[in-house]
Write a protein that holds these residues in place. Structure first.
Motif, short mmCIF file in Angstrom:
data_model
loop_
_atom_site.label_atom_id
_atom_site.label_comp_id
_atom_site.label_asym_id
_atom_site.label_seq_id
_atom_site.Cartn_x
_atom_site.Cartn_y
_atom_site.Cartn_z
N GLU A 135 0.83 -1.19 0.00
CA GLU A 135 0.00 0.00 0.00
C GLU A 135 0.86 1.25 0.00
OE1 GLU A 135 -3.93 -1.70 2.37
OE2 GLU A 135 -2.82 0.00 3.16
N ARG A 136 0.26 2.33 -0.49
CA ARG A 136 0.96 3.60 -0.46
C ARG A 136 1.05 4.08 0.99
NH1 ARG A 136 -0.63 7.87 -5.02
NH2 ARG A 136 -0.19 5.94 -6.17
N GLU A 137 2.23 4.56 1.38
CA GLU A 137 2.41 5.00 2.75
C GLU A 137 2.96 6.42 2.79
OE1 GLU A 137 5.44 3.27 5.18
OE2 GLU A 137 6.76 2.82 3.49
N GLY A 138 2.51 7.15 3.78
CA GLY A 138 2.99 8.51 3.96
C GLY A 138 4.39 8.51 4.55
N VAL A 139 5.24 9.35 4.00
CA VAL A 139 6.63 9.44 4.45
C VAL A 139 6.84 10.71 5.26
CG1 VAL A 139 9.01 9.65 3.68
CG2 VAL A 139 7.44 8.10 2.49
N ALA A 140 6.43 11.84 4.70
CA ALA A 140 6.62 13.13 5.37
C ALA A 140 5.62 14.13 4.81
CB ALA A 140 8.04 13.64 5.17
N SER A 141 5.21 15.06 5.65
CA SER A 141 4.31 16.12 5.21
C SER A 141 4.74 17.45 5.79
CB SER A 141 2.86 15.82 5.61
OG SER A 141 2.71 15.88 7.01
N ILE A 142 4.30 18.52 5.14
CA ILE A 142 4.65 19.86 5.62
C ILE A 142 3.52 20.82 5.28
CG2 ILE A 142 5.89 20.47 3.49
CD1 ILE A 142 7.91 21.96 5.35
N ALA A 143 3.20 21.67 6.24
CA ALA A 143 2.25 22.74 6.03
C ALA A 143 3.04 23.97 5.62
CB ALA A 143 1.46 23.01 7.31
N THR A 144 2.83 24.44 4.40
CA THR A 144 3.67 25.53 3.91
C THR A 144 3.39 26.85 4.61
OG1 THR A 144 2.11 25.95 2.12
CG2 THR A 144 3.93 24.45 1.65
N LEU A 145 2.26 26.96 5.28
CA LEU A 145 1.96 28.21 5.99
C LEU A 145 2.90 28.42 7.17
CD1 LEU A 145 0.02 30.64 6.10
CD2 LEU A 145 -1.38 29.32 7.70
N ASP A 146 3.16 27.35 7.93
CA ASP A 146 3.98 27.54 9.12
C ASP A 146 5.11 26.52 9.24
OD1 ASP A 146 1.63 25.97 11.48
OD2 ASP A 146 2.68 25.22 9.73
N ALA A 147 5.31 25.72 8.19
CA ALA A 147 6.41 24.75 8.12
C ALA A 147 6.28 23.63 9.14
CB ALA A 147 7.77 25.44 8.25
N THR A 148 5.09 23.39 9.65
CA THR A 148 4.88 22.24 10.54
C THR A 148 5.10 20.95 9.75
OG1 THR A 148 3.25 23.45 11.83
CG2 THR A 148 3.25 21.05 12.02
N THR A 149 5.86 20.04 10.31
CA THR A 149 6.18 18.80 9.61
C THR A 149 5.69 17.58 10.38
OG1 THR A 149 8.35 18.73 10.66
CG2 THR A 149 8.22 19.77 8.48
N ASN A 150 5.47 16.51 9.64
CA ASN A 150 5.18 15.19 10.20
C ASN A 150 6.01 14.18 9.46
OD1 ASN A 150 2.84 15.51 12.14
ND2 ASN A 150 1.94 16.45 10.34
N TYR A 151 6.48 13.17 10.18
CA TYR A 151 7.29 12.12 9.57
C TYR A 151 6.79 10.75 10.01
CZ TYR A 151 10.72 15.73 8.42
OH TYR A 151 11.35 16.84 7.93
N ALA A 152 6.87 9.80 9.11
CA ALA A 152 6.65 8.42 9.50
C ALA A 152 7.76 8.02 10.46
CB ALA A 152 6.66 7.52 8.27
N ASP A 153 7.43 7.17 11.43
CA ASP A 153 8.43 6.77 12.41
C ASP A 153 9.66 6.14 11.75
OD1 ASP A 153 6.04 5.70 14.96
OD2 ASP A 153 6.88 7.67 14.48
N SER A 154 9.43 5.43 10.67
CA SER A 154 10.53 4.70 10.02
C SER A 154 11.57 5.62 9.39
CB SER A 154 9.97 3.76 8.97
OG SER A 154 9.27 4.48 7.97
N VAL A 155 11.23 6.89 9.18
CA VAL A 155 12.17 7.78 8.50
C VAL A 155 12.66 8.93 9.39
CG1 VAL A 155 11.06 7.25 6.30
CG2 VAL A 155 10.48 9.38 7.49
N LYS A 156 12.13 9.02 10.59
CA LYS A 156 12.52 10.12 11.48
C LYS A 156 14.02 10.09 11.72
CE LYS A 156 8.19 10.79 14.00
NZ LYS A 156 7.47 10.59 15.27
N GLY A 157 14.63 11.24 11.63
CA GLY A 157 16.07 11.35 11.82
C GLY A 157 16.89 11.11 10.57
#
Length: 124
Positions: A44-66
């Motif tokens: 399945e397609r999985e999310g890796v990272a996301s960013i809100a361009t308004l305030d640069a808030t980011t989210n990362y999948a646990d597997s890629v953090k760091g």
């Protein structure tokens, strides 16, 4: 018309790095959240990272953090994904995605617009 065009994929050895870029057009950048997803064959397609361009808030999948970093350039409307210490199991097609609204997330159902994808192959 919203357009997302990915670039930067390729072949890299395990432990290596790649930088993916997504050129976005057809919408007001500040009103959207952007993300990178990946899909390996048979998975399945999985999310890796996301960013809100308004305030640069980011989210990362646990597997890629760091190891992965998502960023954007407001001047030329690009969203980048810097990937370090890549692993063979991260071989996949990587997709750029965009959603209206400033709240980002890693669920594929949240995103309305998708690029064609770019292949990343990590050799062991």
């Amino acid at each position: 018309e919203v357009q997302l065009v990915e670039s930067g994929g390729g072949l890299v050895q395990a432990g290596g790095s790649l930088r993916l870029s997504c050129a976005a057009s057809g919408f007001t950048f500040d009103d959207y959240a952007m993300a990178w997803f990946r899909q390996a064959p048979g998975k399945e397609r999985e999310g890796v990272a996301s960013i809100a361009t308004l305030d640069a808030t980011t989210n990362y999948a646990d597997s890629v953090k760091g190891r992965f970093t998502i960023s954007f350039d407001n001047a030329d409307h690009t969203v980048n994904l810097h990937m370090n210490n890549l692993k063979p199991e991260e071989t996949a097609v990587y997709f750029c995605a965009a959603k209206w609204g400033v709240v980002a997330g890693l669920g594929s159902h949240l995103y309305d617009h998708w690029g064609q994808g770019t292949q990343v192959t990590v050799s062991s």
